[in-house]
Write a protein that holds these residues in place. Structure first.
Motif, mmCIF file in Angstrom:
data_model
loop_
_atom_site.group_PDB
_atom_site.id
_atom_site.type_symbol
_atom_site.label_atom_id
_atom_site.label_comp_id
_atom_site.label_asym_id
_atom_site.label_seq_id
_atom_site.Cartn_x
_atom_site.Cartn_y
_atom_site.Cartn_z
ATOM 1 N N LEU A 51 -110.700 3.727 24.163
ATOM 2 C CA LEU A 51 -110.707 5.104 23.663
ATOM 3 C C LEU A 51 -112.123 5.645 23.502
ATOM 4 O O LEU A 51 -112.415 6.787 23.871
ATOM 5 C CB LEU A 51 -109.968 5.193 22.332
ATOM 6 N N VAL A 52 -113.001 4.817 22.963
ATOM 7 C CA VAL A 52 -114.392 5.244 22.790
ATOM 8 C C VAL A 52 -115.043 5.456 24.156
ATOM 9 O O VAL A 52 -115.783 6.425 24.353
ATOM 10 C CB VAL A 52 -115.181 4.220 21.933
ATOM 11 N N LYS A 97 -113.787 8.703 25.520
ATOM 12 C CA LYS A 97 -114.421 9.811 24.794
ATOM 13 C C LYS A 97 -115.829 10.063 25.328
ATOM 14 O O LYS A 97 -116.218 11.202 25.581
ATOM 15 C CB LYS A 97 -114.464 9.532 23.303
ATOM 16 N N THR A 104 -115.611 11.445 29.052
ATOM 17 C CA THR A 104 -115.216 12.855 29.136
ATOM 18 C C THR A 104 -116.287 13.772 28.567
ATOM 19 O O THR A 104 -116.462 14.894 29.053
ATOM 20 C CB THR A 104 -113.875 13.106 28.412
ATOM 21 N N ARG A 105 -117.001 13.302 27.583
ATOM 22 C CA ARG A 105 -118.071 14.128 27.014
ATOM 23 C C ARG A 105 -119.221 14.291 28.020
ATOM 24 O O ARG A 105 -119.795 15.369 28.149
ATOM 25 C CB ARG A 105 -118.583 13.496 25.723
ATOM 26 N N SER A 161 -114.431 16.581 24.952
ATOM 27 C CA SER A 161 -113.633 15.360 24.882
ATOM 28 C C SER A 161 -112.332 15.631 24.136
ATOM 29 O O SER A 161 -112.155 16.665 23.505
ATOM 30 C CB SER A 161 -114.420 14.249 24.200
ATOM 31 N N PHE A 162 -111.451 14.684 24.226
ATOM 32 C CA PHE A 162 -110.173 14.790 23.528
ATOM 33 C C PHE A 162 -110.398 14.562 22.038
ATOM 34 O O PHE A 162 -110.981 13.537 21.652
ATOM 35 C CB PHE A 162 -109.183 13.757 24.055
ATOM 36 N N PRO A 163 -109.949 15.442 21.177
ATOM 37 C CA PRO A 163 -110.194 15.272 19.743
ATOM 38 C C PRO A 163 -109.431 14.095 19.135
ATOM 39 O O PRO A 163 -109.880 13.496 18.160
ATOM 40 C CB PRO A 163 -109.724 16.590 19.129
ATOM 41 N N TRP A 164 -108.330 13.719 19.734
ATOM 42 C CA TRP A 164 -107.518 12.659 19.158
ATOM 43 C C TRP A 164 -108.105 11.260 19.371
ATOM 44 O O TRP A 164 -107.755 10.329 18.663
ATOM 45 C CB TRP A 164 -106.090 12.719 19.700
ATOM 46 N N THR A 165 -109.009 11.100 20.364
ATOM 47 C CA THR A 165 -109.555 9.769 20.627
ATOM 48 C C THR A 165 -110.398 9.268 19.465
ATOM 49 O O THR A 165 -110.328 8.090 19.103
ATOM 50 C CB THR A 165 -110.396 9.757 21.916
ATOM 51 N N GLU A 166 -111.187 10.142 18.879
ATOM 52 C CA GLU A 166 -112.017 9.737 17.742
ATOM 53 C C GLU A 166 -111.152 9.372 16.539
ATOM 54 O O GLU A 166 -111.400 8.369 15.863
ATOM 55 C CB GLU A 166 -112.975 10.862 17.368
ATOM 56 N N SER A 172 -109.310 6.076 17.195
ATOM 57 C CA SER A 172 -110.287 4.984 17.136
ATOM 58 C C SER A 172 -110.603 4.621 15.687
ATOM 59 O O SER A 172 -110.709 3.437 15.337
ATOM 60 C CB SER A 172 -111.577 5.364 17.850
#
Length: 155
Positions: free
Chosen positions: A27-28, A31, A34-35, A41-46, A49
């Protein structure tokens, strides 16, 4: 029988912890990727994580009890004579068990209260995140009792 059940529980805990760690790393990585590539980036990945890190920490703490790997006063305790050493280990185990019972009871209460609260990005009930508190309390209690019994037998 007890040893077999405990070994299975600990193996499952280790496997889940390793899986959560793998997912968190992926996930990191996603993130970051994609950044860099899309400047977004996807907000849900942070968020996911972060929740996985919480679960990994609590599960790892319970696994550490299996190996008696938590910080202790081994230097002092090992210098004590036989019976005094056992008494000190039992008192220490009772103090830890008291804390774990508090973790179980208060963690369960927290889960009940937080079922209506949801996470911002995933819209996940926060009780799922907080559920690790009583779960780890149970796992740590079981491993603490087992390691204490083994110490009493073989020391």
């Amino acid at each position: 029988m007890w040893r077999s059940i405990l070994d299975r529980i600990n193996k499952l805990t280790e496997d889940i912890t390793a899986l959560f760690l793998l997912i968190m790393v992926l996930l990191v990585f996603v993130k970051i990727l994609t950044r860099v590539l899309f400047q977004s980036s996807f907000p849900w990945t942070e968020e996911l994580s972060r929740y996985l890190m919480i679960w990994i920490t609590f599960l790892g703490a319970s696994i550490a009890f299996k190996y008696a790997a938590h910080i202790g006063f081994d230097l002092i305790v090992n210098k004590l004579p036989g019976m005094l050493k056992k008494i000190f280990q039992v008192i220490s185990a009772i103090a830890c068990l008291t804390f774990f019972i508090l973790l179980i009871v208060k963690g369960y209460e927290l889960c009940g209260r937080s079922m209506v609260q949801s996470s911002p990005a995933l819209d996940l009930p926060m009780a799922y995140v907080y559920a690790i508190i009583p779960i780890s309390g149970i796992l740590m209690s079981i491993n603490l009792v087992d390691t204490t019994i083994n110490k009493m037998r073989y020391s």
